[in-house]
Structure formats: C-alpha cells, structure tokens
Scaffold this motif. Structure first.
Motif, PDB file in Angstrom:
ATOM      1  N   ASP A 172      75.264  33.312 -15.674  1.00  0.00           N
ATOM      2  CA  ASP A 172      76.559  32.650 -15.474  1.00  0.00           C
ATOM      3  C   ASP A 172      77.701  33.549 -15.933  1.00  0.00           C
ATOM      4  O   ASP A 172      78.743  33.643 -15.266  1.00  0.00           O
ATOM      5  CB  ASP A 172      76.612  31.338 -16.266  1.00  0.00           C
ATOM      6  N   SER A 173      77.514  34.202 -17.082  1.00  0.00           N
ATOM      7  CA  SER A 173      78.580  35.028 -17.650  1.00  0.00           C
ATOM      8  C   SER A 173      78.908  36.227 -16.771  1.00  0.00           C
ATOM      9  O   SER A 173      80.001  36.796 -16.874  1.00  0.00           O
ATOM     10  CB  SER A 173      78.182  35.512 -19.053  1.00  0.00           C
ATOM     11  N   LEU A 174      77.965  36.593 -15.905  1.00  0.00           N
ATOM     12  CA  LEU A 174      78.163  37.738 -15.016  1.00  0.00           C
ATOM     13  C   LEU A 174      78.567  37.322 -13.602  1.00  0.00           C
ATOM     14  O   LEU A 174      78.738  38.170 -12.726  1.00  0.00           O
ATOM     15  CB  LEU A 174      76.875  38.570 -14.951  1.00  0.00           C
ATOM     16  N   GLY A 175      78.714  36.011 -13.392  1.00  0.00           N
ATOM     17  CA  GLY A 175      79.116  35.523 -12.076  1.00  0.00           C
ATOM     18  C   GLY A 175      77.985  35.463 -11.069  1.00  0.00           C
ATOM     19  O   GLY A 175      78.225  35.367  -9.858  1.00  0.00           O
ATOM     20  N   VAL A 176      76.723  35.507 -11.558  1.00  0.00           N
ATOM     21  CA  VAL A 176      75.572  35.427 -10.654  1.00  0.00           C
ATOM     22  C   VAL A 176      74.611  34.346 -11.154  1.00  0.00           C
ATOM     23  O   VAL A 176      73.387  34.500 -11.105  1.00  0.00           O
ATOM     24  CB  VAL A 176      74.846  36.788 -10.522  1.00  0.00           C
ATOM     25  N   GLY A 177      75.180  33.240 -11.640  1.00  0.00           N
ATOM     26  CA  GLY A 177      74.377  32.149 -12.185  1.00  0.00           C
ATOM     27  C   GLY A 177      73.736  31.301 -11.102  1.00  0.00           C
ATOM     28  O   GLY A 177      73.801  31.609  -9.910  1.00  0.00           O
ATOM     29  N   VAL A 178      73.148  30.185 -11.536  1.00  0.00           N
ATOM     30  CA  VAL A 178      72.366  29.367 -10.603  1.00  0.00           C
ATOM     31  C   VAL A 178      73.224  28.808  -9.462  1.00  0.00           C
ATOM     32  O   VAL A 178      72.773  28.757  -8.313  1.00  0.00           O
ATOM     33  CB  VAL A 178      71.654  28.224 -11.352  1.00  0.00           C
ATOM     34  N   GLU A 179      74.452  28.426  -9.757  1.00  0.00           N
ATOM     35  CA  GLU A 179      75.311  27.887  -8.692  1.00  0.00           C
ATOM     36  C   GLU A 179      75.708  28.979  -7.717  1.00  0.00           C
ATOM     37  O   GLU A 179      75.784  28.741  -6.508  1.00  0.00           O
ATOM     38  CB  GLU A 179      76.533  27.211  -9.300  1.00  0.00           C
ATOM     39  N   ASN A 180      75.959  30.189  -8.222  1.00  0.00           N
ATOM     40  CA  ASN A 180      76.266  31.315  -7.335  1.00  0.00           C
ATOM     41  C   ASN A 180      75.070  31.651  -6.457  1.00  0.00           C
ATOM     42  O   ASN A 180      75.217  31.967  -5.271  1.00  0.00           O
ATOM     43  CB  ASN A 180      76.661  32.546  -8.144  1.00  0.00           C
ATOM     44  N   MET A 181      73.869  31.588  -7.037  1.00  0.00           N
ATOM     45  CA  MET A 181      72.656  31.864  -6.265  1.00  0.00           C
ATOM     46  C   MET A 181      72.448  30.796  -5.203  1.00  0.00           C
ATOM     47  O   MET A 181      71.993  31.093  -4.089  1.00  0.00           O
ATOM     48  CB  MET A 181      71.448  31.952  -7.191  1.00  0.00           C
ATOM     49  N   ASP A 182      72.791  29.543  -5.518  1.00  0.00           N
ATOM     50  CA  ASP A 182      72.711  28.475  -4.515  1.00  0.00           C
ATOM     51  C   ASP A 182      73.553  28.834  -3.295  1.00  0.00           C
ATOM     52  O   ASP A 182      73.133  28.649  -2.147  1.00  0.00           O
ATOM     53  CB  ASP A 182      73.200  27.151  -5.102  1.00  0.00           C
ATOM     54  N   ASP A 183      74.748  29.349  -3.546  1.00  0.00           N
ATOM     55  CA  ASP A 183      75.661  29.713  -2.455  1.00  0.00           C
ATOM     56  C   ASP A 183      75.073  30.826  -1.583  1.00  0.00           C
ATOM     57  O   ASP A 183      75.346  30.895  -0.384  1.00  0.00           O
ATOM     58  CB  ASP A 183      77.012  30.155  -3.010  1.00  0.00           C
ATOM     59  N   SER A 184      74.270  31.700  -2.200  1.00  0.00           N
ATOM     60  CA  SER A 184      73.687  32.815  -1.454  1.00  0.00           C
ATOM     61  C   SER A 184      72.406  32.418  -0.729  1.00  0.00           C
ATOM     62  O   SER A 184      71.871  33.200   0.066  1.00  0.00           O
ATOM     63  CB  SER A 184      73.382  33.981  -2.406  1.00  0.00           C
ATOM     64  N   GLY A 185      71.906  31.201  -1.031  1.00  0.00           N
ATOM     65  CA  GLY A 185      70.660  30.756  -0.409  1.00  0.00           C
ATOM     66  C   GLY A 185      69.417  31.343  -1.037  1.00  0.00           C
ATOM     67  O   GLY A 185      68.323  31.266  -0.464  1.00  0.00           O
ATOM     68  N   LYS A 186      69.581  31.925  -2.234  1.00  0.00           N
ATOM     69  CA  LYS A 186      68.454  32.537  -2.919  1.00  0.00           C
ATOM     70  C   LYS A 186      68.299  31.923  -4.309  1.00  0.00           C
ATOM     71  O   LYS A 186      69.217  31.304  -4.832  1.00  0.00           O
ATOM     72  CB  LYS A 186      68.643  34.056  -3.040  1.00  0.00           C
ATOM     73  N   ALA A 187      67.138  32.111  -4.890  1.00  0.00           N
ATOM     74  CA  ALA A 187      66.896  31.592  -6.235  1.00  0.00           C
ATOM     75  C   ALA A 187      65.881  32.468  -6.944  1.00  0.00           C
ATOM     76  O   ALA A 187      64.980  33.036  -6.318  1.00  0.00           O
ATOM     77  CB  ALA A 187      66.389  30.154  -6.180  1.00  0.00           C
ATOM     78  N   TRP A 188      66.047  32.574  -8.267  1.00  0.00           N
ATOM     79  CA  TRP A 188      65.045  33.225  -9.100  1.00  0.00           C
ATOM     80  C   TRP A 188      63.961  32.193  -9.427  1.00  0.00           C
ATOM     81  O   TRP A 188      64.252  31.118  -9.939  1.00  0.00           O
ATOM     82  CB  TRP A 188      65.668  33.731 -10.398  1.00  0.00           C
ATOM     83  N   ILE A 189      62.715  32.529  -9.140  1.00  0.00           N
ATOM     84  CA  ILE A 189      61.576  31.652  -9.412  1.00  0.00           C
ATOM     85  C   ILE A 189      60.703  32.322 -10.476  1.00  0.00           C
ATOM     86  O   ILE A 189      60.377  33.504 -10.360  1.00  0.00           O
ATOM     87  CB  ILE A 189      60.757  31.384  -8.132  1.00  0.00           C
ATOM     88  N   MET A 190      60.304  31.540 -11.472  1.00  0.00           N
ATOM     89  CA  MET A 190      59.479  32.091 -12.538  1.00  0.00           C
ATOM     90  C   MET A 190      58.087  32.460 -12.018  1.00  0.00           C
ATOM     91  O   MET A 190      57.442  31.676 -11.324  1.00  0.00           O
ATOM     92  CB  MET A 190      59.361  31.057 -13.672  1.00  0.00           C
ATOM     93  N   ASN A 191      57.657  33.666 -12.366  1.00  0.00           N
ATOM     94  CA  ASN A 191      56.340  34.142 -11.975  1.00  0.00           C
ATOM     95  C   ASN A 191      55.358  34.116 -13.139  1.00  0.00           C
ATOM     96  O   ASN A 191      54.219  33.670 -12.999  1.00  0.00           O
ATOM     97  CB  ASN A 191      56.446  35.561 -11.401  1.00  0.00           C
ATOM     98  N   SER A 192      55.794  34.596 -14.314  1.00  0.00           N
ATOM     99  CA  SER A 192      54.870  34.606 -15.455  1.00  0.00           C
ATOM    100  C   SER A 192      55.630  34.735 -16.767  1.00  0.00           C
ATOM    101  O   SER A 192      56.745  35.255 -16.815  1.00  0.00           O
ATOM    102  CB  SER A 192      53.859  35.754 -15.333  1.00  0.00           C
ATOM    103  N   TRP A 193      54.977  34.252 -17.825  1.00  0.00           N
ATOM    104  CA  TRP A 193      55.457  34.367 -19.205  1.00  0.00           C
ATOM    105  C   TRP A 193      54.378  35.004 -20.075  1.00  0.00           C
ATOM    106  O   TRP A 193      53.186  34.742 -19.881  1.00  0.00           O
ATOM    107  CB  TRP A 193      55.735  32.996 -19.822  1.00  0.00           C
ATOM    108  N   GLN A 194      54.818  35.767 -21.052  1.00  0.00           N
ATOM    109  CA  GLN A 194      54.004  36.121 -22.212  1.00  0.00           C
ATOM    110  C   GLN A 194      54.898  35.956 -23.427  1.00  0.00           C
ATOM    111  O   GLN A 194      55.923  36.637 -23.553  1.00  0.00           O
ATOM    112  CB  GLN A 194      53.493  37.557 -22.152  1.00  0.00           C
TER     113      GLN A 194
END
Length: 234
Positions: A37-59
């Motif tokens: 969000d602080s960089l202007g590429v947060g979740v709402e901005n990604m919604d506008d682009s039609g793309k989303a970051w999806i979690m793949n894995s955690w350690q």
C-alpha cells in the motif's frame, strides 16, 4: 525493510496468553499488505490491474511466541522476483531488538480473469527495493510426505474465512490445521504449501500424520483435491 509496530492484544492470544502460528501469519500478511500500500501497489491497486498475489508457500521459524501486552516490530522485504514468483522475508523483533521469529515466503502473481500465472512485470518489480535474504536455514518449497494418514470429519468453509479474492484466507487454513496438532506439541517451525484454493461452502477434509518431532496435516476438498499441506516441527 518495511516495519510496523503493534501491541499484542487479548484478541491475538490463546489460553497460554501467547499468539500462535496462525496469528503470526496474520501479522506477516498485514505487514506485506501495508508495505505494498505504501508503494502504491497494494491490494486495491492490484484489483484495478486484474492481478493478485497468491500465497504459494510459507516457512516460519519461531524462537518464542509474542505474548499478551508486549509490543513487537513486524518487518518485511522482498529479496527476489523470478518469472511469476515474488520471494519475501518476514521477521518479528521485540522492543529490545531480539529477533523472535523469521520467515520465508513465496508468492505467485495471477491473472484473476484467466486464473493463470503471469510474469511479474518490470514496472511492478522496480517499485520494490530488493534486500539481502534473511539469515535462516531455508527449507525446500515443496513438502514431501508418504505413509498412512488419519482422516477426520469434514467441515464447510464459512463466509468470514474468505479474503478479498473470495478465496479462503491462507491464515485460516493454518488456524484449522493447528486444531489437529497434538496438545503439548511445541511448534518451532512450520512449513505450508498451498496447492488449490477453497471457496465459500466447499467441504474440507483434514488428514493427519504424527511422527517423532513432526506433524503433517493435509487439507483436501470433498472431491479429494489437495488444497494445503502443513508441516509442524518441534
């Protein structure tokens, strides 16, 4: 590193007055969202682009769990982009600067119209400042398992488990998997591999394998499709 400070609230902790792995994931997820969000590429901005970051894995490796009433500093930074993937570290430090938890995560960028992975474009990657990887023992992204599993009764995905993409939130998968970890099993490391999304009303079936020092929980849907693999290590 992007940082946010927060107080561990009563709502964050369980009967032992400490946050658990699912709550730590919530801290990390919030921190990464606020960073973007602080960089202007947060979740709402990604919604506008039609793309989303999806979690793949955690350690996630925890030296101690955040306790009720204490203030912690949660930090995050990306260290690499390759193809459709973004690799990001997370840390939690106490007010004395002691590192109490650290994590590696892998995210994939998805075209929400087609459901297909798409390359992280240069303009998005250039928005972030890459930093060196956290000093930690890195485990493989893929979780291997074999042998017999105990099957438990299934349950339906509730509406308040969904995220803004209408998928079951990745932290809720972990909260559910924790229900099947034996009592007094002191979790120091957790690995999670996300395989398939779950949606409102889907029936999920947990399966468990317990071995010396390790518990593996599989969560499948009613069709037998594997959604999530979680591995807990003492």
């Amino acid at each position: 590193m992007f940082q946010m400070q927060r107080k561990v609230t009563y709502s964050d902790v369980g009967p032992d007055y400490k946050a658990d792995m699912a709550q730590i994931i919530d801290y990390f997820q919030d921190c990464s969202c606020f960073h973007s969000d602080s960089l202007g590429v947060g979740v709402e901005n990604m919604d506008d682009s039609g793309k989303a970051w999806i979690m793949n894995s955690w350690q996630i490796i925890v030296d101690r769990y955040p306790a009720y009433g204490e203030t912690v500093n949660v930090g995050t930074w990306p260290y690499e982009f390759k193809g459709p993937l973004g690799l990001r570290n997370f840390v939690i430090d106490d007010t004395e600067g002691q590192r109490i938890a650290r994590a590696n995560s892998v995210w994939a960028i998805v075209d929400m119209k087609t459901g297909s992975l798409t390359r992280v474009d240069d303009s998005l990657a250039d928005t972030y400042s890459l930093e060196p990887k956290e000093d930690m023992p890195y485990a493989p992204r893929k979780i291997k398992y074999s042998g017999e599993f105990e099957t438990f009764d299934g349950f339906s995905v509730m509406r308040d488990w969904l995220d803004t993409n209408q998928h079951m939130n990745n932290g809720r998968f972990v909260a559910l998997a924790l229900e099947y970890v034996p009592e007094n099993f002191n979790i120091r490391q957790m690995r999670v591999e996300y395989k398939h999304s779950a949606f409102h009303g889907d029936v999920l079936v947990p399966k468990r394998q317990v071995m010396d020092g390790k518990v593996i929980i599989l969560i499948e849907n009613a069709k037998g499709t594997l959604c999530v693999i979680t591995e807990f290590t003492e």
